[in-house]
Design a protein around this motif. Structure first.
Motif, PDB file in Angstrom:
ATOM      1  N   ILE A   1       6.018   8.088   2.010  1.00 40.22           N
ATOM      2  CA  ILE A   1       6.855   7.263   2.579  1.00 40.22           C
ATOM      3  C   ILE A   1       6.053   6.563   4.387  1.00 40.22           C
ATOM      4  N   HIS A   2       5.421   7.936   4.671  1.00 35.32           N
ATOM      5  CA  HIS A   2       4.283   7.334   6.003  1.00 35.32           C
ATOM      6  C   HIS A   2       3.570   6.527   6.181  1.00 35.32           C
ATOM      7  N   LYS A   3       2.953   7.080   4.603  1.00 36.73           N
ATOM      8  CA  LYS A   3       1.497   5.000   3.851  1.00 36.73           C
ATOM      9  C   LYS A   3       2.006   4.500   3.208  1.00 36.73           C
ATOM     10  N   THR A   4       3.722   4.286   3.248  1.00 35.68           N
ATOM     11  CA  THR A   4       4.082   2.650   2.384  1.00 35.68           C
ATOM     12  C   THR A   4       4.447   1.941   3.686  1.00 35.68           C
TER      13      THR A   4
ATOM     14  N   ASP B   1      -3.551   6.371  -5.324  1.00 37.60           N
ATOM     15  CA  ASP B   1      -3.899   5.093  -4.055  1.00 37.60           C
ATOM     16  C   ASP B   1      -3.444   3.942  -4.445  1.00 37.60           C
ATOM     17  N   TYR B   2      -1.802   3.299  -4.397  1.00 36.56           N
ATOM     18  CA  TYR B   2      -1.734   2.205  -5.179  1.00 36.56           C
ATOM     19  C   TYR B   2      -1.149   1.176  -4.269  1.00 36.56           C
ATOM     20  N   THR B   3      -2.621  -0.033  -4.936  1.00 33.10           N
ATOM     21  CA  THR B   3      -2.379  -1.331  -4.005  1.00 33.10           C
ATOM     22  C   THR B   3      -1.676  -2.777  -5.013  1.00 33.10           C
ATOM     23  N   ALA B   4      -0.573  -2.906  -4.652  1.00 33.35           N
ATOM     24  CA  ALA B   4       0.523  -4.038  -5.115  1.00 33.35           C
ATOM     25  C   ALA B   4       0.497  -5.781  -4.915  1.00 33.35           C
TER      26      ALA B   4
ATOM     27  N   HIS C   1       1.046  -1.699   0.390  1.00 28.76           N
ATOM     28  CA  HIS C   1       0.124  -0.118   0.050  1.00 28.76           C
ATOM     29  C   HIS C   1       0.491   0.914   0.125  1.00 28.76           C
ATOM     30  N   THR C   2       0.634   2.279  -0.723  1.00 28.56           N
ATOM     31  CA  THR C   2       1.570   3.148  -0.590  1.00 28.56           C
ATOM     32  C   THR C   2       0.315   4.552  -1.914  1.00 28.56           C
ATOM     33  N   ASP C   3       0.920   5.498  -1.752  1.00 25.00           N
ATOM     34  CA  ASP C   3      -0.225   6.464  -2.340  1.00 25.00           C
ATOM     35  C   ASP C   3       1.240   8.118  -2.948  1.00 25.00           C
ATOM     36  N   ILE C   4       0.745   8.944  -3.032  1.00 30.78           N
ATOM     37  CA  ILE C   4       1.971  10.250  -3.569  1.00 30.78           C
ATOM     38  C   ILE C   4       0.921  10.827  -3.012  1.00 30.78           C
ATOM     39  N   SER C   5       2.318  11.458  -1.873  1.00 30.23           N
ATOM     40  CA  SER C   5       2.255  12.413  -1.554  1.00 30.23           C
ATOM     41  C   SER C   5       1.908  14.067  -1.734  1.00 30.23           C
TER      42      SER C   5
ATOM     43  N   VAL D   1       7.962  -0.295  -4.771  1.00 26.18           N
ATOM     44  CA  VAL D   1       7.954   0.651  -4.728  1.00 26.18           C
ATOM     45  C   VAL D   1       9.112   1.775  -5.237  1.00 26.18           C
ATOM     46  N   ARG D   2      10.160   0.897  -5.156  1.00 26.23           N
ATOM     47  CA  ARG D   2      11.559   2.359  -6.044  1.00 26.23           C
ATOM     48  C   ARG D   2      11.313   2.259  -7.482  1.00 26.23           C
ATOM     49  N   ARG D   3      10.415   0.933  -7.945  1.00 26.17           N
ATOM     50  CA  ARG D   3       9.954   1.824  -9.337  1.00 26.17           C
ATOM     51  C   ARG D   3       9.222   2.705  -9.703  1.00 26.17           C
TER      52      ARG D   3
END
Length: 517
Positions: free
Chosen positions: A267-270, A236-239, A146-150, A251-253
């Motif tokens: 970073i805080h939501k990854t 918001d991304y879910t992989a 789970h991650t998103d754009i700041s 996450v890196r790519r």
């Protein structure tokens, strides 16, 4: 799935102009409309007198603050119609080059021809569809990311629009002034017009911004979708990955591709979480199981259910716990006096979470007693409290209810609304119909600096509706947008609401107690 370009234009102008992108359009009271803002009117606006004043690049917008579950406000924009017409027509004219965003299956929110005329609806998937998709994606995989754009929308760089539209090399080779007429540079310029000509950030609210943001992120999806299994809901991304190493690689790519467009991951939501993982949050499952199943929900069962929701909300302050619970009850049949108890509880909760206010209309209607509205005092207090906190949406909904049920806005509440200088609440205060309030709103308008075009733009909606009524002349001396719209019967308030406000102008005057005048 392709979207017809003529549908795109009518949707942007007539149905996705105001920041009402949720399925129930609950961001703003239902009196606001842009149905009369037709493609023909937009074309006339773009052919009108352009803004040519030294020191002013583009237009400013009305700010409308939406309150989140944690009490933090998010600033949305209601753009000036002239600027919005230019951008919408530019998108329409070149839709054949932008239609790729409607075909991007990675994105869960993309342009579609919705039955109500909108092109963008921030609607979560139906439960069955969502469950099926998640299970298929998770099968055979061991980790979920789970991650998103700041700070996504405020971080969008307008010059990244040409990069996404035609590629980095072509855009950078054609960025000089002699290439200004290129369609992608025109789109960049029109995006900036909505925000004072600034290159940083896009206006949150109108669907044009969703289209611009999808232009960029769809290009990222084109690069990554062949390497990873993931979905995206706005930013918001879910992989789903086979190994933890693959999850970290995602996450890196993703960070690498976003950086090309000057965007950063939050970073805080990854997080990388081992599978299996519950398909829903714990609070959703608990509330779903606890929802009363009787044909008519009793008052005691309803209160117990809301008590549970309050406890769960304390544990999950960033979740839509109370809204989920109240909506679940409102959509059920409530037994004798249950609607009264639920409404009183909901009013108390709305003092802390104004996001609940749009759900109260059905309860207000069902608890009318012999045509009498019984909750005037509570609404006055809500309007006053949220005006002090500068929460546009909460004040707007409270005033909408007061106006709808014929309750005069108290002077102390009007004082705070005038002090806030918040455009939409000021317009609703004027629409209350009380001559004293209307006079004070007109006096507020007269205090604006006529030489400061950006300040005028921040109140264009209020100014235009007063102009339509003949209460003021157009404050824009060298522009004719107001005259063009008025000549074409464009209004942004539903006609029935104007009739109601005019009828209210002959009603009892509000008390001057606490007015300070």
């Amino acid at each position: 799935m392709s979207v017809d370009k003529d549908f795109v234009l009518s949707a942007l102008l007539q149905h996705n102009f105001f920041p009402t992108q949720k399925k129930a359009k609950e961001e703003m009271p239902p009196i606001f409309t842009s149905v009369a803002f037709t493609p023909d009117v937009a074309k006339k606006l773009t052919a009108g007198k352009p803004r040519k004043v030294d020191g002013y690049q583009g237009y400013d917008a009305v700010e409308y603050k939406l309150t989140r579950f944690n009490g933090v406000s998010r600033s949305c924009s209601i753009p000036h119609p002239a600027a919005y017409a230019h951008l919408s027509l530019c998108i329409h004219e070149h839709w054949d080059k932008l239609d790729y965003i409607a075909k991007n299956k990675i994105s869960r929110i993309r342009p579609l021809e919705h039955s109500d005329g909108r092109i963008i609806i921030m609607n979560y998937e139906e439960s069955f569809e969502k469950t099926t998709r998640k299970l298929r994606s998770a099968f055979g995989r061991r980790f979920i990311v789970h991650t998103d754009i700041s700070n996504y929308f405020p971080s969008v760089y307008s010059h990244a629009v040409p990069w996404a539209a035609v590629g980095f090399d072509h855009a950078k080779k054609h960025k000089s002034s002699k290439h200004k007429a290129e369609w992608f540079n025109q789109l960049d310029e029109k995006v900036r017009w909505l925000k004072r000509g600034e290159t940083q950030g896009v206006a949150i609210g109108p669907a044009t911004s969703n289209i611009v943001s999808e232009m960029i992120l769809a290009r990222v999806d084109e690069t990554l979708s062949g390497e990873f299994v993931y979905t995206r809901f706005i930013d918001d991304y879910t992989a789903y990955c086979n190994t933890e190493e693959k999850a970290q690689e995602f996450v890196r790519r993703l960070a690498e591709e976003l950086a090309k467009y000057k965007l950063l991951l939050n970073i805080h939501k990854t997080e990388v979480v081992p599978l299996p993982h519950a398909l829903t949050d714990d609070w959703v499952a608990e509330l779903s199981l606890a929802l009363p199943r009787s044909a008519a929900v009793s008052a005691s069962d309803a209160i117990n259910y809301l008590n549970l929701a309050v406890r769960l909300a304390q544990q999950t302050p960033d979740g839509s716990v109370l809204k989920y619970a109240l909506k679940s009850l409102v959509n059920r049949e409530l037994g004798f006096m249950a609607d009264v108890d639920v409404l009183r509880y909901a009013l108390t909760l709305s003092f802390h979470q104004p996001v609940l206010l749009p759900l109260l209309e059905k309860l207000f209607d069902s608890t009318m007693f012999s045509g009498m509205f019984l909750y005037a005092s509570e609404l006055q207090q809500l309007a006053l409290e949220h005006a002090r906190l500068r929460r546009s949406d909460a004040v707007a909904w409270a005033l909408y209810y007061l106006n709808k049920y014929g309750v005069a806005v108290e002077a102390v509440c009007a004082d705070e609304i005038l002090s806030s200088g918040d455009c939409v609440p000021l317009l609703l205060l004027y629409l209350s119909g009380a001559p004293l309030h209307q006079a004070r709103v007109i006096s507020f308008v007269a205090s604006l600096d006529p030489a400061d075009l950006y300040e005028l733009d921040q109140y264009w909606l209020l100014l235009y509706e007063l102009f339509r009524e003949g209460k003021i002349i157009s404050p824009y001396k060298d522009e004719d947008a107001f005259e063009i719209m008025a000549a074409n019967a464009v209004g942004f308030i539903k006609p029935s609401e104007r009739i109601a406000s005019e009828a209210g102008s002959s009603s009892t005057e509000p008390s001057d107690e606490g007015s300070g005048t």
